[in-house]
Design a protein around this motif. Structure first.
Motif, PDB file in Angstrom:
ATOM      1  N   GLY A   1      13.951 -33.418  42.210  1.00  0.00           N
ATOM      2  CA  GLY A   1      13.013 -32.293  42.241  1.00  0.00           C
ATOM      3  C   GLY A   1      13.713 -31.012  41.844  1.00  0.00           C
ATOM      4  O   GLY A   1      14.719 -31.017  41.159  1.00  0.00           O
ATOM      5  N   ASP A   2      13.151 -29.899  42.294  1.00  0.00           N
ATOM      6  CA  ASP A   2      13.758 -28.606  41.994  1.00  0.00           C
ATOM      7  C   ASP A   2      15.025 -28.441  42.818  1.00  0.00           C
ATOM      8  O   ASP A   2      15.010 -28.509  44.042  1.00  0.00           O
ATOM      9  N   ILE A   3      16.110 -28.239  42.142  1.00  0.00           N
ATOM     10  CA  ILE A   3      17.405 -28.125  42.799  1.00  0.00           C
ATOM     11  C   ILE A   3      17.947 -26.732  42.538  1.00  0.00           C
ATOM     12  O   ILE A   3      17.964 -26.269  41.401  1.00  0.00           O
ATOM     13  N   THR A   4      18.372 -26.068  43.596  1.00  0.00           N
ATOM     14  CA  THR A   4      18.999 -24.766  43.431  1.00  0.00           C
ATOM     15  C   THR A   4      20.506 -24.953  43.505  1.00  0.00           C
ATOM     16  O   THR A   4      21.003 -25.855  44.167  1.00  0.00           O
ATOM     17  N   ARG A   5      21.214 -24.102  42.809  1.00  0.00           N
ATOM     18  CA  ARG A   5      22.672 -24.188  42.792  1.00  0.00           C
ATOM     19  C   ARG A   5      23.211 -23.751  44.144  1.00  0.00           C
ATOM     20  O   ARG A   5      22.789 -22.755  44.710  1.00  0.00           O
ATOM     21  N   ASN A   6      24.151 -24.531  44.650  1.00  0.00           N
ATOM     22  CA  ASN A   6      24.853 -24.154  45.868  1.00  0.00           C
ATOM     23  C   ASN A   6      26.274 -24.672  45.773  1.00  0.00           C
ATOM     24  O   ASN A   6      26.637 -25.347  44.831  1.00  0.00           O
ATOM     25  N   GLN A   7      27.062 -24.363  46.742  1.00  0.00           N
ATOM     26  CA  GLN A   7      28.467 -24.737  46.717  1.00  0.00           C
ATOM     27  C   GLN A   7      28.774 -25.927  47.621  1.00  0.00           C
ATOM     28  O   GLN A   7      29.899 -26.119  48.047  1.00  0.00           O
ATOM     29  N   SER A   8      27.774 -26.746  47.933  1.00  0.00           N
ATOM     30  CA  SER A   8      27.998 -27.856  48.855  1.00  0.00           C
ATOM     31  C   SER A   8      28.354 -29.164  48.154  1.00  0.00           C
ATOM     32  O   SER A   8      28.612 -30.153  48.814  1.00  0.00           O
ATOM     33  N   VAL A   9      28.395 -29.169  46.833  1.00  0.00           N
ATOM     34  CA  VAL A   9      28.679 -30.394  46.090  1.00  0.00           C
ATOM     35  C   VAL A   9      29.843 -30.153  45.127  1.00  0.00           C
ATOM     36  O   VAL A   9      29.912 -29.122  44.479  1.00  0.00           O
ATOM     37  N   SER A  10      30.737 -31.119  45.074  1.00  0.00           N
ATOM     38  CA  SER A  10      31.793 -31.118  44.068  1.00  0.00           C
ATOM     39  C   SER A  10      31.675 -32.422  43.292  1.00  0.00           C
ATOM     40  O   SER A  10      31.399 -33.468  43.868  1.00  0.00           O
ATOM     41  N   LEU A  11      31.870 -32.353  41.997  1.00  0.00           N
ATOM     42  CA  LEU A  11      31.924 -33.551  41.176  1.00  0.00           C
ATOM     43  C   LEU A  11      33.367 -34.049  41.173  1.00  0.00           C
ATOM     44  O   LEU A  11      34.300 -33.248  41.081  1.00  0.00           O
ATOM     45  N   ILE A  12      33.536 -35.351  41.306  1.00  0.00           N
ATOM     46  CA  ILE A  12      34.874 -35.928  41.375  1.00  0.00           C
ATOM     47  C   ILE A  12      35.111 -36.802  40.153  1.00  0.00           C
ATOM     48  O   ILE A  12      34.320 -37.707  39.874  1.00  0.00           O
ATOM     49  N   LEU A  13      36.176 -36.515  39.439  1.00  0.00           N
ATOM     50  CA  LEU A  13      36.590 -37.349  38.321  1.00  0.00           C
ATOM     51  C   LEU A  13      37.817 -38.130  38.750  1.00  0.00           C
ATOM     52  O   LEU A  13      38.844 -37.549  39.096  1.00  0.00           O
ATOM     53  N   GLN A  14      37.691 -39.437  38.769  1.00  0.00           N
ATOM     54  CA  GLN A  14      38.809 -40.320  39.088  1.00  0.00           C
ATOM     55  C   GLN A  14      39.389 -40.795  37.764  1.00  0.00           C
ATOM     56  O   GLN A  14      38.739 -41.528  37.023  1.00  0.00           O
ATOM     57  N   CYS A  15      40.578 -40.351  37.434  1.00  0.00           N
ATOM     58  CA  CYS A  15      41.230 -40.701  36.177  1.00  0.00           C
ATOM     59  C   CYS A  15      42.228 -41.826  36.413  1.00  0.00           C
ATOM     60  O   CYS A  15      42.820 -41.927  37.486  1.00  0.00           O
ATOM     61  N   ASN A  16      42.422 -42.654  35.416  1.00  0.00           N
ATOM     62  CA  ASN A  16      43.413 -43.726  35.500  1.00  0.00           C
ATOM     63  C   ASN A  16      44.795 -43.266  35.074  1.00  0.00           C
ATOM     64  O   ASN A  16      45.776 -43.944  35.320  1.00  0.00           O
ATOM     65  N   ASP A  17      44.850 -42.115  34.421  1.00  0.00           N
ATOM     66  CA  ASP A  17      46.088 -41.638  33.820  1.00  0.00           C
ATOM     67  C   ASP A  17      46.366 -40.199  34.275  1.00  0.00           C
ATOM     68  O   ASP A  17      45.520 -39.321  34.076  1.00  0.00           O
ATOM     69  N   PRO A  18      47.517 -39.932  34.879  1.00  0.00           N
ATOM     70  CA  PRO A  18      47.835 -38.564  35.310  1.00  0.00           C
ATOM     71  C   PRO A  18      47.810 -37.543  34.167  1.00  0.00           C
ATOM     72  O   PRO A  18      47.393 -36.409  34.363  1.00  0.00           O
ATOM     73  N   ALA A  19      48.222 -37.948  32.982  1.00  0.00           N
ATOM     74  CA  ALA A  19      48.209 -37.022  31.840  1.00  0.00           C
ATOM     75  C   ALA A  19      46.776 -36.602  31.518  1.00  0.00           C
ATOM     76  O   ALA A  19      46.517 -35.430  31.214  1.00  0.00           O
ATOM     77  N   GLN A  20      45.849 -37.549  31.583  1.00  0.00           N
ATOM     78  CA  GLN A  20      44.447 -37.228  31.346  1.00  0.00           C
ATOM     79  C   GLN A  20      43.929 -36.278  32.430  1.00  0.00           C
ATOM     80  O   GLN A  20      43.188 -35.342  32.138  1.00  0.00           O
ATOM     81  N   ALA A  21      44.345 -36.492  33.671  1.00  0.00           N
ATOM     82  CA  ALA A  21      43.936 -35.613  34.769  1.00  0.00           C
ATOM     83  C   ALA A  21      44.401 -34.185  34.499  1.00  0.00           C
ATOM     84  O   ALA A  21      43.642 -33.231  34.691  1.00  0.00           O
ATOM     85  N   HIS A  22      45.634 -34.026  34.041  1.00  0.00           N
ATOM     86  CA  HIS A  22      46.162 -32.690  33.750  1.00  0.00           C
ATOM     87  C   HIS A  22      45.388 -32.027  32.610  1.00  0.00           C
ATOM     88  O   HIS A  22      45.088 -30.833  32.672  1.00  0.00           O
ATOM     89  N   THR A  23      45.054 -32.796  31.592  1.00  0.00           N
ATOM     90  CA  THR A  23      44.287 -32.250  30.464  1.00  0.00           C
ATOM     91  C   THR A  23      42.898 -31.796  30.915  1.00  0.00           C
ATOM     92  O   THR A  23      42.463 -30.681  30.602  1.00  0.00           O
ATOM     93  N   LEU A  24      42.194 -32.655  31.645  1.00  0.00           N
ATOM     94  CA  LEU A  24      40.854 -32.301  32.123  1.00  0.00           C
ATOM     95  C   LEU A  24      40.892 -31.103  33.056  1.00  0.00           C
ATOM     96  O   LEU A  24      40.060 -30.199  32.965  1.00  0.00           O
ATOM     97  N   PHE A  25      41.856 -31.081  33.952  1.00  0.00           N
ATOM     98  CA  PHE A  25      41.985 -29.979  34.899  1.00  0.00           C
ATOM     99  C   PHE A  25      42.185 -28.658  34.158  1.00  0.00           C
ATOM    100  O   PHE A  25      41.529 -27.653  34.466  1.00  0.00           O
TER     101      PHE A  25
END
Length: 103
Positions: free
Chosen positions: A39-63
């Motif tokens: 439905g209608d969703i308002t922006r708030n700070q109660s949710v974080s998206l989590i990216l689980q990477c298989n490679d630390p180098a990829q994590a550093h690039t995305l971060f």
């Protein structure tokens, strides 16, 4: 798959008929699924998206990319659960947690 094609079609408002049930972004090492059928969703700070990477180098690039124009809340580095972890808010105000095995 649209709402009309899904098993929940009769439970959804008619104006949602052509909406996708969910979307996915997939790479060889990450899949992020999302849905806006709540439905209608308002922006708030109660949710974080989590990216689980298989490679630390990829994590550093995305971060680093997510941090451009944003704010680093917890620098990417070793965590107490023996992984590489960081928390960042991107330039659009979306909070992200990045996690990967330690190098």
């Amino acid at each position: 798959m649209t709402v009309t094609d899904s098993p929940m079609a009769d439970q959804m408002p008619a104006e949602h008929a052509d909406r996708p049930v969910r979307g996915s972004l997939t790479t060889s090492t990450i899949t992020l699924n999302a849905s806006d059928l709540a439905g209608d969703i308002t922006r708030n700070q109660s949710v974080s998206l989590i990216l689980q990477c298989n490679d630390p180098a990829q994590a550093h690039t995305l971060f680093a990319r997510l941090a451009q124009g944003g704010e680093i809340t917890h620098p990417l580095g070793p965590s107490c659960w023996e992984s590489t972890f960081g928390h960042v808010t991107d330039r659009y105000g979306i909070r992200w947690m990045i996690n990967a095995p330690q190098a």
